[in-house]
Design an enzyme around this catalytic site. Structure first.
Site, PDB file in Angstrom:
ATOM      1  N   HIS A  96     -34.811 -34.409  -2.136  1.00 14.78           N
ATOM      2  CA  HIS A  96     -34.175 -33.464  -3.058  1.00 14.78           C
ATOM      3  C   HIS A  96     -32.806 -33.072  -2.500  1.00 14.78           C
ATOM      4  O   HIS A  96     -32.707 -32.593  -1.376  1.00 14.78           O
ATOM      5  CB  HIS A  96     -35.088 -32.238  -3.181  1.00 14.78           C
ATOM      6  CG  HIS A  96     -34.616 -31.198  -4.144  1.00 14.78           C
ATOM      7  ND1 HIS A  96     -34.989 -31.196  -5.469  1.00 14.78           N
ATOM      8  CD2 HIS A  96     -33.824 -30.117  -3.976  1.00 14.78           C
ATOM      9  CE1 HIS A  96     -34.443 -30.155  -6.077  1.00 14.78           C
ATOM     10  NE2 HIS A  96     -33.731 -29.480  -5.203  1.00 14.78           N
ATOM     11  N   ASP A 128     -29.441 -30.809  -2.993  1.00 22.25           N
ATOM     12  CA  ASP A 128     -28.883 -29.650  -3.693  1.00 22.25           C
ATOM     13  C   ASP A 128     -27.370 -29.753  -3.767  1.00 22.25           C
ATOM     14  O   ASP A 128     -26.679 -29.680  -2.753  1.00 22.25           O
ATOM     15  CB  ASP A 128     -29.286 -28.361  -2.964  1.00 22.25           C
ATOM     16  CG  ASP A 128     -30.717 -27.962  -3.279  1.00 22.25           C
ATOM     17  OD1 ASP A 128     -31.127 -28.132  -4.450  1.00 22.25           O
ATOM     18  OD2 ASP A 128     -31.411 -27.470  -2.375  1.00 22.25           O
ATOM     19  N   HIS A 134     -30.247 -32.122  -7.726  1.00 21.81           N
ATOM     20  CA  HIS A 134     -30.315 -30.838  -8.434  1.00 21.81           C
ATOM     21  C   HIS A 134     -28.884 -30.323  -8.555  1.00 21.81           C
ATOM     22  O   HIS A 134     -28.297 -29.897  -7.572  1.00 21.81           O
ATOM     23  CB  HIS A 134     -31.219 -29.906  -7.598  1.00 21.81           C
ATOM     24  CG  HIS A 134     -31.238 -28.491  -8.041  1.00 21.81           C
ATOM     25  ND1 HIS A 134     -31.782 -27.489  -7.252  1.00 21.81           N
ATOM     26  CD2 HIS A 134     -30.812 -27.892  -9.178  1.00 21.81           C
ATOM     27  CE1 HIS A 134     -31.677 -26.328  -7.887  1.00 21.81           C
ATOM     28  NE2 HIS A 134     -31.078 -26.547  -9.051  1.00 21.81           N
ATOM     29  N   GLY A 165     -28.330 -21.033  -4.856  1.00 17.36           N
ATOM     30  CA  GLY A 165     -27.056 -20.875  -4.165  1.00 17.36           C
ATOM     31  C   GLY A 165     -27.140 -20.999  -2.656  1.00 17.36           C
ATOM     32  O   GLY A 165     -26.210 -21.482  -2.029  1.00 17.36           O
ATOM     33  N   GLY A 172     -32.987 -20.970   2.552  1.00 16.57           N
ATOM     34  CA  GLY A 172     -33.571 -19.979   3.444  1.00 16.57           C
ATOM     35  C   GLY A 172     -33.869 -18.633   2.822  1.00 16.57           C
ATOM     36  O   GLY A 172     -34.055 -17.648   3.533  1.00 16.57           O
ATOM     37  N   ASP A 197     -38.761 -24.910  -6.564  1.00 16.15           N
ATOM     38  CA  ASP A 197     -37.712 -25.007  -5.547  1.00 16.15           C
ATOM     39  C   ASP A 197     -37.308 -23.618  -5.077  1.00 16.15           C
ATOM     40  O   ASP A 197     -36.891 -22.793  -5.883  1.00 16.15           O
ATOM     41  CB  ASP A 197     -36.513 -25.723  -6.204  1.00 16.15           C
ATOM     42  CG  ASP A 197     -35.374 -26.012  -5.246  1.00 16.15           C
ATOM     43  OD1 ASP A 197     -35.518 -25.786  -4.035  1.00 16.15           O
ATOM     44  OD2 ASP A 197     -34.324 -26.474  -5.736  1.00 16.15           O
ATOM     45  N   GLY A 198     -37.444 -23.358  -3.774  1.00 18.86           N
ATOM     46  CA  GLY A 198     -36.910 -22.116  -3.198  1.00 18.86           C
ATOM     47  C   GLY A 198     -37.948 -21.325  -2.430  1.00 18.86           C
ATOM     48  O   GLY A 198     -38.931 -20.858  -2.994  1.00 18.86           O
ATOM     49  N   GLY A 199     -37.753 -21.198  -1.125  1.00 16.21           N
ATOM     50  CA  GLY A 199     -38.616 -20.338  -0.306  1.00 16.21           C
ATOM     51  C   GLY A 199     -40.041 -20.848  -0.160  1.00 16.21           C
ATOM     52  O   GLY A 199     -40.947 -20.081   0.153  1.00 16.21           O
ATOM     53  N   GLY A 223     -37.225 -27.050   2.143  1.00 14.61           N
ATOM     54  CA  GLY A 223     -36.048 -27.275   2.988  1.00 14.61           C
ATOM     55  C   GLY A 223     -36.244 -26.652   4.349  1.00 14.61           C
ATOM     56  O   GLY A 223     -36.666 -27.323   5.296  1.00 14.61           O
TER      57      GLY A 223
HETATM   58 ZN    ZN Z   1     -32.794 -27.592  -5.328  1.00  8.94          ZN
END
Ligand code: ZN
Length: 199
Positions: A11, A13, A44, A120, A123, A153-155, A175
């Protein structure tokens, strides 16, 4: 390393400093990575005017391309351009955008990417509200008899991964919980083992 450890997709970003207040990688970086892995590249796009760039990302090696619902006046048209250029088309929703907006164009994408942080920066802390959003989307998909995949996606970490999968997530993006861990290959293997426990 991530390929050997069993990751299914890479993935990437892409941030333009305009749609989101951060700048990350662009087309040349995607192209330079392409010969390093045979895994699908999932780009993405957190950018304004995505219609101008989707074909270039696909030429650079993207196999899946997702655009934000919030970044386009006519997401269907951009999604159609992605498919025509030979990639899987994804639509992304920020945490505040209701999943119901997708009901107007359910035929036009192959996957939905639900953000579980504000896009944006890496982490950030996981927003558990996404669990209900996944369940809602699963029921919309079922009612409409569609087959699109649900990506989150995220955290995401080893603690919340299981409930995400139980809620109906098909693909998890990780990530920091991999690359900031002391043993990234082991972290990937642990994520994969959760998947098998649930299914
Ligand atoms: Zn992403």
């Amino acid at each position: 390393m991530v390929e050997e450890a069993g990751a299914d997709v890479i993935h990437l970003d892409v941030m333009d400093g305009s749609f989101v207040p951060n700048i990350s990688i662009g087309i040349p970086v995607v192209a330079s990575l392409r010969n390093k892995s045979s895994l699908p590249f999932d780009c993405h796009l957190m950018i304004v005017n995505p219609e101008k760039y989707v074909e270039e990302f696909i030429k650079a090696g993207a196999n899946w391309v997702s655009i934000h619902h919030e970044s386009s006046e006519d997401p269907s048209q951009v999604l159609s351009a992605i498919r025509q250029a030979g990639a899987k088309a994804g639509i992304v929703l920020k945490p505040q955008t209701p999943v119901e907006v997708l009901e107007d164009y359910l035929d036009d994408f192959d996957f939905v990417l639900l953000m579980s942080v504000n896009p944006g920066f890496g982490g950030q802390k996981f927003m558990p509200e996404v669990l209900d959003r996944i369940r809602k989307l699963v029921s919309i998909r079922q009612r409409a008899n569609k087959t699109f995949l649900i990506e989150v996606d995220g955290g995401i970490n080893l603690e919340n991964a299981k409930e995400l999968i139980q809620a109906g997530a098909d693909i998890l993006v990780a990530g920091h919980s991999i690359f900031k861990s002391t043993n990234p290959p082991e972290a990937i293997k642990e994520f994969k083992s959760i998947k098998y426990l649930v299914s």
